[in-house]
Motif scaffolding. Structure first.
Motif, PDB file in Angstrom:
ATOM      1  N   LYS A   1     -11.632 -14.740   5.803  1.00 41.68           N
ATOM      2  CA  LYS A   1     -10.339 -14.363   6.382  1.00 41.68           C
ATOM      3  C   LYS A   1     -10.458 -13.029   7.123  1.00 41.68           C
ATOM      4  O   LYS A   1     -10.016 -12.901   8.277  1.00 41.68           O
ATOM      5  CB  LYS A   1      -9.293 -14.259   5.268  1.00 41.68           C
ATOM      6  CG  LYS A   1      -7.914 -14.071   5.811  1.00 41.68           C
ATOM      7  CD  LYS A   1      -6.874 -14.189   4.732  1.00 41.68           C
ATOM      8  CE  LYS A   1      -5.530 -13.847   5.366  1.00 41.68           C
ATOM      9  NZ  LYS A   1      -4.550 -13.439   4.386  1.00 41.68           N
TER      10      LYS A   1
ATOM     11  N   TYR B   1     -13.328 -13.493  10.127  1.00 43.61           N
ATOM     12  CA  TYR B   1     -13.199 -14.567  11.134  1.00 43.61           C
ATOM     13  C   TYR B   1     -11.785 -15.126  11.243  1.00 43.61           C
ATOM     14  O   TYR B   1     -11.564 -16.112  11.946  1.00 43.61           O
ATOM     15  CB  TYR B   1     -14.189 -15.709  10.819  1.00 43.61           C
ATOM     16  CG  TYR B   1     -15.573 -15.180  10.540  1.00 43.61           C
ATOM     17  CD1 TYR B   1     -16.294 -14.528  11.543  1.00 43.61           C
ATOM     18  CD2 TYR B   1     -16.137 -15.275   9.273  1.00 43.61           C
ATOM     19  CE1 TYR B   1     -17.544 -13.990  11.288  1.00 43.61           C
ATOM     20  CE2 TYR B   1     -17.385 -14.743   9.006  1.00 43.61           C
ATOM     21  CZ  TYR B   1     -18.079 -14.101  10.014  1.00 43.61           C
ATOM     22  OH  TYR B   1     -19.303 -13.561   9.747  1.00 43.61           O
TER      23      TYR B   1
ATOM     24  N   MET C   1     -19.979 -20.589   9.919  1.00 43.27           N
ATOM     25  CA  MET C   1     -19.232 -19.492   9.302  1.00 43.27           C
ATOM     26  C   MET C   1     -19.832 -19.107   7.952  1.00 43.27           C
ATOM     27  O   MET C   1     -19.983 -17.921   7.644  1.00 43.27           O
ATOM     28  CB  MET C   1     -17.785 -19.925   9.081  1.00 43.27           C
ATOM     29  CG  MET C   1     -16.808 -19.237  10.006  1.00 43.27           C
ATOM     30  SD  MET C   1     -15.149 -19.714   9.534  1.00 43.27           S
ATOM     31  CE  MET C   1     -14.679 -20.555  11.003  1.00 43.27           C
TER      32      MET C   1
ATOM     33  N   TYR D   1     -15.469 -29.734  12.735  1.00 42.44           N
ATOM     34  CA  TYR D   1     -14.961 -28.798  11.724  1.00 42.44           C
ATOM     35  C   TYR D   1     -16.074 -28.441  10.723  1.00 42.44           C
ATOM     36  O   TYR D   1     -16.265 -27.281  10.368  1.00 42.44           O
ATOM     37  CB  TYR D   1     -13.774 -29.461  11.010  1.00 42.44           C
ATOM     38  CG  TYR D   1     -13.027 -28.563  10.049  1.00 42.44           C
ATOM     39  CD1 TYR D   1     -11.872 -27.915  10.441  1.00 42.44           C
ATOM     40  CD2 TYR D   1     -13.480 -28.384   8.741  1.00 42.44           C
ATOM     41  CE1 TYR D   1     -11.174 -27.095   9.552  1.00 42.44           C
ATOM     42  CE2 TYR D   1     -12.799 -27.579   7.847  1.00 42.44           C
ATOM     43  CZ  TYR D   1     -11.643 -26.930   8.254  1.00 42.44           C
ATOM     44  OH  TYR D   1     -10.970 -26.130   7.376  1.00 42.44           O
TER      45      TYR D   1
ATOM     46  N   TYR E   1     -10.221 -16.858   9.226  1.00 42.75           N
ATOM     47  CA  TYR E   1     -10.182 -18.240   8.748  1.00 42.75           C
ATOM     48  C   TYR E   1      -9.277 -18.382   7.535  1.00 42.75           C
ATOM     49  O   TYR E   1      -9.389 -17.641   6.570  1.00 42.75           O
ATOM     50  CB  TYR E   1     -11.600 -18.700   8.376  1.00 42.75           C
ATOM     51  CG  TYR E   1     -11.652 -20.100   7.820  1.00 42.75           C
ATOM     52  CD1 TYR E   1     -11.778 -21.197   8.661  1.00 42.75           C
ATOM     53  CD2 TYR E   1     -11.557 -20.326   6.440  1.00 42.75           C
ATOM     54  CE1 TYR E   1     -11.817 -22.486   8.146  1.00 42.75           C
ATOM     55  CE2 TYR E   1     -11.595 -21.610   5.927  1.00 42.75           C
ATOM     56  CZ  TYR E   1     -11.721 -22.679   6.780  1.00 42.75           C
ATOM     57  OH  TYR E   1     -11.750 -23.953   6.271  1.00 42.75           O
TER      58      TYR E   1
ATOM     59  N   PHE F   1     -17.658 -24.725  10.127  1.00 39.05           N
ATOM     60  CA  PHE F   1     -17.643 -24.154   8.779  1.00 39.05           C
ATOM     61  C   PHE F   1     -19.072 -23.808   8.328  1.00 39.05           C
ATOM     62  O   PHE F   1     -19.296 -22.785   7.684  1.00 39.05           O
ATOM     63  CB  PHE F   1     -16.954 -25.118   7.799  1.00 39.05           C
ATOM     64  CG  PHE F   1     -16.528 -24.443   6.525  1.00 39.05           C
ATOM     65  CD1 PHE F   1     -15.493 -23.515   6.529  1.00 39.05           C
ATOM     66  CD2 PHE F   1     -17.168 -24.720   5.326  1.00 39.05           C
ATOM     67  CE1 PHE F   1     -15.104 -22.869   5.348  1.00 39.05           C
ATOM     68  CE2 PHE F   1     -16.786 -24.085   4.146  1.00 39.05           C
ATOM     69  CZ  PHE F   1     -15.753 -23.159   4.154  1.00 39.05           C
TER      70      PHE F   1
END
Ligand SMILES: Nc1ncnc2c1ncn2[C@@H]1O[C@H](COP(=O)(O)OP(=O)(O)OP(=O)(O)O)[C@@H](O)[C@H]1O
Ligand SMILES: [Mg+2]
Length: 317
Positions: free
Chosen positions: A309, A312, A283, A276, A314, A280
């Motif tokens: 958001k 991606y 990203m 994770y 997210y 991240f």
């Protein structure tokens, strides 16, 4: 996040970038040319990391040095504007704040750096009270900090003894000597963040596999940044490549690596699984390529999460 005052303390170099754009021709000796656009921005890998990590929501303190001059004021106010604590920054009248002049011409650029305080900042100027109040220590730019260099191994060791976790980004060696005793430093580093060219140079290897063979026994988690190909995490002898969240309209990749480190460390300190943290990091690095300079895409937490958001899909969980 914790009972300690700071989530992360950064020890590192500070400089400004004076960027000259829209020149008619490339500079020539003995001639004056005009640049139609100019920007003065916060430079330095360590400051970009601190600034962007603070923007994500971590409590960040900075330990470093500037001159007692206008560029030093600019560096400190830039960090303040991102709520980075600057009480650990020494102001030294005997030297200038580091500065890089960048001349862009078409796809090419020329850069000149005056290292100033970056070269004179030394181990005995490090404020240990701040380190004691922090959960995690990050150091970047080993090679340009020629005075601090010899103390970096000891600083990491002492920080580990105080219970901090640690991360290290060596960055490029402007002198291209690549002299660093990794065997001495790596055992005290939890997260090692070189880019691919750097790890090859440092280990004097021609392939990443070869480089990893040389350093794996001493290292914790290694993450190798590989530009628009993404990044590879190496843990317990296993390497895993995570492709970049490719931005096809890159504004520039300045500070993408430092933003990667910020994203990774932010989630690492929340005890998220490494996979994770790695995602991240990629990203946040991609977000960094959507605006100019190292901190341009990090005007506020809300803005960053809106990009995450929209681009991606997210959502924070
Ligand atoms: N075009 C791109 N689109 C999306 N993400 C990218 C792109 N280029 C780079 N990245 C991301 O940025 C990360 C870091 O980039 P890079 O390998 O350039 O680091 P670096 O050389 O350490 O950068 P820095 O100049 O900040 O030191 C990559 O691992 C990748 O996740
Ligand atoms: Mg880098």
């Amino acid at each position: 996040m914790s009972i300690k005052k700071y989530d992360v303390v950064v020890i590192g170099e500070l400089n400004v970038d004076l960027i000259l754009n829209k020149t008619d021709v490339f500079p020539e000796i003995g001639k004056e040319i005009l640049a139609r656009q100019m920007n003065l921005v916060l430079g330095s890998s360590s400051a970009i990391f601190a600034s962007n990590l603070s923007c994500l929501g971590a409590k960040v303190a900075f330990i470093g040095k500037t001159g007692a001059d206008l560029f030093g004021d600019f560096v400190i106010s830039s960090l303040h504007s991102k709520t980075v604590d600057t009480t650990g920054i020494v102001r030294d009248r005997s030297c200038s704040t580091g500065a890089t002049v960048v001349v862009n011409f078409n796809e090419d650029r020329a850069m000149i750096t005056h290292p100033g305080a970056m070269e004179t900042f030394s181990g005995n100027e490090v404020n240990w009270e701040i380190i004691r109040q922090s959960r995690h220590l990050h150091i970047s730019s080993y090679f340009i900090q020629t005075s601090l260099q010899k103390n970096i191994g000891d600083i990491f060791r002492k920080a580990k003894q105080l219970g901090l976790t640690t991360s290290f980004d060596p960055q490029w060696d402007p002198a291209e000597n690549w002299k660093i005793d990794l065997d001495q430093i790596l055992p005290d580093i939890d997260l090692f963040f070189p880019n691919e060219a750097e790890i090859l140079k440092i280990t004097r290897s021609s392939t990443v596999e070869d480089a990893l063979q040389k350093i794996k026994p001493a290292a914790g988690i290694i993450v190798i940044k590989q530009g628009n190909r993404g990044s590879t995490i190496v843990q317990d002898g296993k390497a895993h490549l995570l492709p970049a969240f490719l931005n096809k309209e890159v504004v520039d990749a300045i500070g993408a690596g430092d933003s990667f480190n910020a994203g990774f460390v932010y989630r690492f300190l929340q005890d998220k699984p490494l996979e994770y943290c790695h995602r991240f990091g990629n990203m946040i690095a991609a977000v960094s390529t959507t605006a100019a300079g190292g901190t341009g895409a990090f005007s506020g937490r809300q803005e960053v999460f809106t990009v995450l958001k929209e681009k991606y899909g997210y959502e924070e969980n």
